[in-house]
Design a protein around this motif. Structure first.
Motif, PDB file in Angstrom:
ATOM      1  N   UNK A 105      16.744 -76.347 -68.564  1.00 19.35           N
ATOM      2  CA  UNK A 105      16.623 -75.157 -67.717  1.00 19.35           C
ATOM      3  C   UNK A 105      17.761 -75.202 -66.705  1.00 19.35           C
ATOM      4  N   UNK A 106      18.824 -74.513 -67.016  1.00 14.19           N
ATOM      5  CA  UNK A 106      20.058 -74.593 -66.232  1.00 14.19           C
ATOM      6  C   UNK A 106      19.907 -74.083 -64.805  1.00 14.19           C
ATOM      7  N   UNK A 107      18.905 -73.272 -64.550  1.00 18.46           N
ATOM      8  CA  UNK A 107      18.714 -72.783 -63.185  1.00 18.46           C
ATOM      9  C   UNK A 107      18.372 -73.919 -62.216  1.00 18.46           C
ATOM     10  N   UNK A 108      17.985 -75.068 -62.747  1.00 21.90           N
ATOM     11  CA  UNK A 108      17.704 -76.237 -61.902  1.00 21.90           C
ATOM     12  C   UNK A 108      18.966 -77.053 -61.613  1.00 21.90           C
ATOM     13  N   UNK A 109      20.081 -76.736 -62.285  1.00 21.88           N
ATOM     14  CA  UNK A 109      21.292 -77.547 -62.161  1.00 21.88           C
ATOM     15  C   UNK A 109      21.843 -77.604 -60.744  1.00 21.88           C
ATOM     16  N   UNK A 110      21.615 -76.566 -59.947  1.00 18.81           N
ATOM     17  CA  UNK A 110      22.151 -76.596 -58.581  1.00 18.81           C
ATOM     18  C   UNK A 110      21.600 -77.794 -57.808  1.00 18.81           C
ATOM     19  N   UNK A 111      20.364 -78.192 -58.096  1.00 17.67           N
ATOM     20  CA  UNK A 111      19.794 -79.381 -57.455  1.00 17.67           C
ATOM     21  C   UNK A 111      20.582 -80.631 -57.843  1.00 17.67           C
ATOM     22  N   UNK A 112      20.970 -80.680 -59.109  1.00 18.36           N
ATOM     23  CA  UNK A 112      21.740 -81.829 -59.588  1.00 18.36           C
ATOM     24  C   UNK A 112      23.123 -81.850 -58.958  1.00 18.36           C
ATOM     25  N   UNK A 113      23.770 -80.675 -58.934  1.00 12.81           N
ATOM     26  CA  UNK A 113      25.112 -80.583 -58.353  1.00 12.81           C
ATOM     27  C   UNK A 113      25.104 -80.978 -56.878  1.00 12.81           C
ATOM     28  N   UNK A 114      24.073 -80.553 -56.153  1.00 19.26           N
ATOM     29  CA  UNK A 114      23.974 -80.917 -54.735  1.00 19.26           C
ATOM     30  C   UNK A 114      23.899 -82.430 -54.567  1.00 19.26           C
ATOM     31  N   UNK A 115      23.157 -83.081 -55.444  1.00 16.51           N
ATOM     32  CA  UNK A 115      23.009 -84.543 -55.356  1.00 16.51           C
ATOM     33  C   UNK A 115      24.322 -85.275 -55.623  1.00 16.51           C
ATOM     34  N   UNK A 116      25.128 -84.720 -56.522  1.00 15.00           N
ATOM     35  CA  UNK A 116      26.375 -85.372 -56.898  1.00 15.00           C
ATOM     36  C   UNK A 116      27.580 -84.829 -56.135  1.00 15.00           C
TER      37      UNK A 116
END
Length: 157
Positions: A105-116
Motif C-alpha cells: 500500500x504505497x500511500x503508507x510510504x511517506x511514513x517510511x520516507x520520513x524515517x529514512x
C-alpha cells in the motif's frame, strides 16, 4: 603484477571487505531501529521493501526472492496486512481462483520516507563529494557486490 603491487592490492581488497562488513552492521542496526519505530521485523521490512520496489508478487515468488519458508512468509504477510502495509488480492490472471498476489500500500510510504530522511540526506551529502564518473564506479561496484551476494545466497540454498 609485482609482489609489492600484489600485496598492496590484497591489502586494499581486505580494506574494502572490512568496510562492507562495517556497512552491513550499520545498516542492520539502522533497519532494526527503523523497524522498531514502525513495528516491522527484519523479514517484514525486507518483504515490504521488495514489494515496493518490484511491484505486486505472488507469495510463492516473494518467498523465493527472500529465501523465507512459506509458513514463515505467511506470518510476515499476516503482520504486514494487519499493520496496513500490504493487501492480498486475487490474481486475475490465474486460472486458479485461490491464487493471490501481494501488493504494498504505497500511500503508507511517506511514513517510511520520513524515517529514512536522515540517511537519505546524509547519502546526498556524501555523493556530492564525488564526480559523475566516480559515482558510476561506486554504483557499478555496489551492483556487482549485490550480485555476488545474491549468487552466494543461492549457493547456500
Amino acid at each position: 603484477m609485482t609482489d609489492r603491487v600484489a600485496g598492496t592490492h590484497r591489502q586494499l581488497t581486505n580494506a574494502v571487505k572490512e568496510a562492507l562488513r562495517d556497512l552491513n552492521i550499520q545498516l542492520a542496526l539502522l533497519n532494526r531501529r527503523f523497524g522498531g519505530r514502525v513495528e516491522l521485523k527484519d523479514a517484514d521490512w525486507t518483504c515490504l521493501d521488495l514489494l515496493n520496489r518490484q511491484g505486486q508478487l505472488s507469495p510463492k515468488e516473494l518467498a523465493r526472492r527472500t529465501g523465507l519458508h512459506p509458513a514463515t512468509l505467511t506470518g510476515v504477510l499476516d503482520r504486514l496486512e494487519r499493520g496496513g502495509w500490504v493487501v492480498r488480492e486475487r490474481d486475475p490472471h490465474s486460472p486458479d481462483r485461490r491464487a493471490v498476489t501481494v501488493r504494498a500500500l504505497r500511500e503508507r510510504n511517506s511514513e517510511l520516507y520520513d524515517m529514512f530522511a536522515g540517511m537519505n540526506h546524509r547519502m546526498d551529502e556524501l555523493c556530492r563529494d564525488y564526480n559523475a564518473a566516480e559515482l558510476e564506479v561506486i554504483a557499478g561496484f555496489l551492483r556487482r557486490t549485490a550480485e555476488a551476494g545474491h549468487d552466494s545466497t543461492e549457493e547456500l540454498a
